[in-house]
Design an enzyme around this catalytic site. Structure first.
Site, PDB file in Angstrom:
ATOM      1  N   CYS A 163       0.833  -1.202   0.000  1.00  0.00           N
ATOM      2  CA  CYS A 163       0.000   0.000   0.000  1.00  0.00           C
ATOM      3  C   CYS A 163       0.873   1.260   0.000  1.00  0.00           C
ATOM      4  CB  CYS A 163      -0.917   0.011   1.220  1.00  0.00           C
ATOM      5  SG  CYS A 163      -1.929   1.515   1.329  1.00  0.00           S
ATOM      6  N   ASP A 222      -2.754  -3.646 -14.015  1.00  0.00           N
ATOM      7  CA  ASP A 222      -3.337  -3.235 -15.300  1.00  0.00           C
ATOM      8  C   ASP A 222      -4.024  -4.348 -16.080  1.00  0.00           C
ATOM      9  OD1 ASP A 222      -2.274  -0.758 -14.685  1.00  0.00           O
ATOM     10  OD2 ASP A 222      -0.556  -0.951 -16.013  1.00  0.00           O
TER      11      ASP A 222
END
Length: 295
Positions: free
Chosen positions: A74, A180
């Site tokens: 994160c 992606d």
């Protein structure tokens, strides 16, 4: 997702071990709610205190989860500032202690790690080798550094280095690539090209809620099917959260469902003005009648 096209493995949103192991348990425990249709289900946790990881792992085990995933990727400022999330990439001593403590508290359920290729620059091979030597069950690698956030395309050549490192040290860890991917066709392509054991999809589900459907040529969804699923999602949000969370949070999902059909843009703009499920339902019914359809 369990009703649209379920993934092979579900992950919860990440939960603070400090919160889980404190008087604030009730404020964060909702993040670990699941039902049997979502199995196998892995609880994702974050923090900086090894003892808390051990305690949290024990709690997660007792809650019946199928695995525990430690978030070391994160990039959020508040998370990294305390040395958690992607901040752990710079602290291997603490990382080792956290993994060890988590495994101790987990009992028989597997422990995995999700991370990035580096902090300011890629250090994929050395970071991967270090993590694999901790004997984790799985390693999910996001193809960007912490510094890159999501501003550049994910580098799957870096993810390929994870696979090569695994082979070099003969590790048994499952390697999962992330970054992606927005379709099953891309999943197959990435798995074949980069030889990963699996592919993780995150933001791709915000583009297509049926992204986990295992079809190279995805089914074209009718407007009423998309609208029905949006309404179901909206109702679940309201029933689960009530007045505890602002309805505006739900609005980020409107574009997920209301797109790629005639009138979608206008309907979506009108939905953005809604303040609850009933208003969304009225708008949806009005739209379907205008299109001579029924929900």
């Amino acid at each position: 997702l369990a009703e649209t096209a379920p993934p092979d493995v579900f992950f919860t949103e990440f939960t603070s071990v400090e919160g889980l192991c404190s008087e604030g348990f009730e404020n964060v425990s909702h993040r670990l709610k699941y039902n049997e249709s979502q199995r196998p289900i892995v609880a994702q946790i974050w923090g900086i205190t090894p003892q808390k990881f051990k305690e949290a792992a024990n709690i997660i085990n007792e809650l019946g989860f199928d695995g525990i995933d430690i978030n070391m990727g994160c990039p959020h400022k508040k998370v990294v500032k305390i040395g958690a999330g992607a901040g752990l990439i710079k602290n291997r001593i603490l990382t080792q202690e956290i993994i060890s403590a988590t495994k101790e508290g987990a009992g028989t359920i597997p422990v995995s790690v999700k991370t990035r290729t580096g902090f300011e620059r890629p250090i994929t091979e050395s970071w991967t080798e270090f993590l694999l030597k901790q004997n984790i069950a799985a390693l999910s690698m996001h193809g960007r550094t912490k510094k890159q956030l999501s501003k550049v395309p994910a580098d799957w050549n870096e993810i390929a280095k994870v696979v090569k490192t695994k082979e070099k040290i003969n590790a048994q860890t499952v390697v999962v690539g992330n970054g992606d991917v927005t379709s099953f066709c891309e999943v197959k392509d990435k798995a074949n090209k980069y030889d990963v054991d699996g592919v993780m999809i995150g933001r791709g589900v915000l583009i297509d809620p049926w992204v986990f459907e295992k079809k190279v040529k995805p089914k074209i969804r009718r407007p009423q099917e998309k609208i029905k699923m949006l309404l179901k999602h909206t109702k679940l949000f309201e029933e689960f959260w009530g007045h505890k969370k602002n309805f505006a949070i739900m609005k980020k999902f409107f574009k997920t469902y209301i797109r790629d059909f005639d009138g979608a843009s206008e309907l979506r703009a009108n939905l953005m003005e809604c303040e609850n499920y009933d208003q969304a339902l009225d708008l949806a019914n009005g739209f379907m009648k205008s299109q001579d359809h029924q929900l």
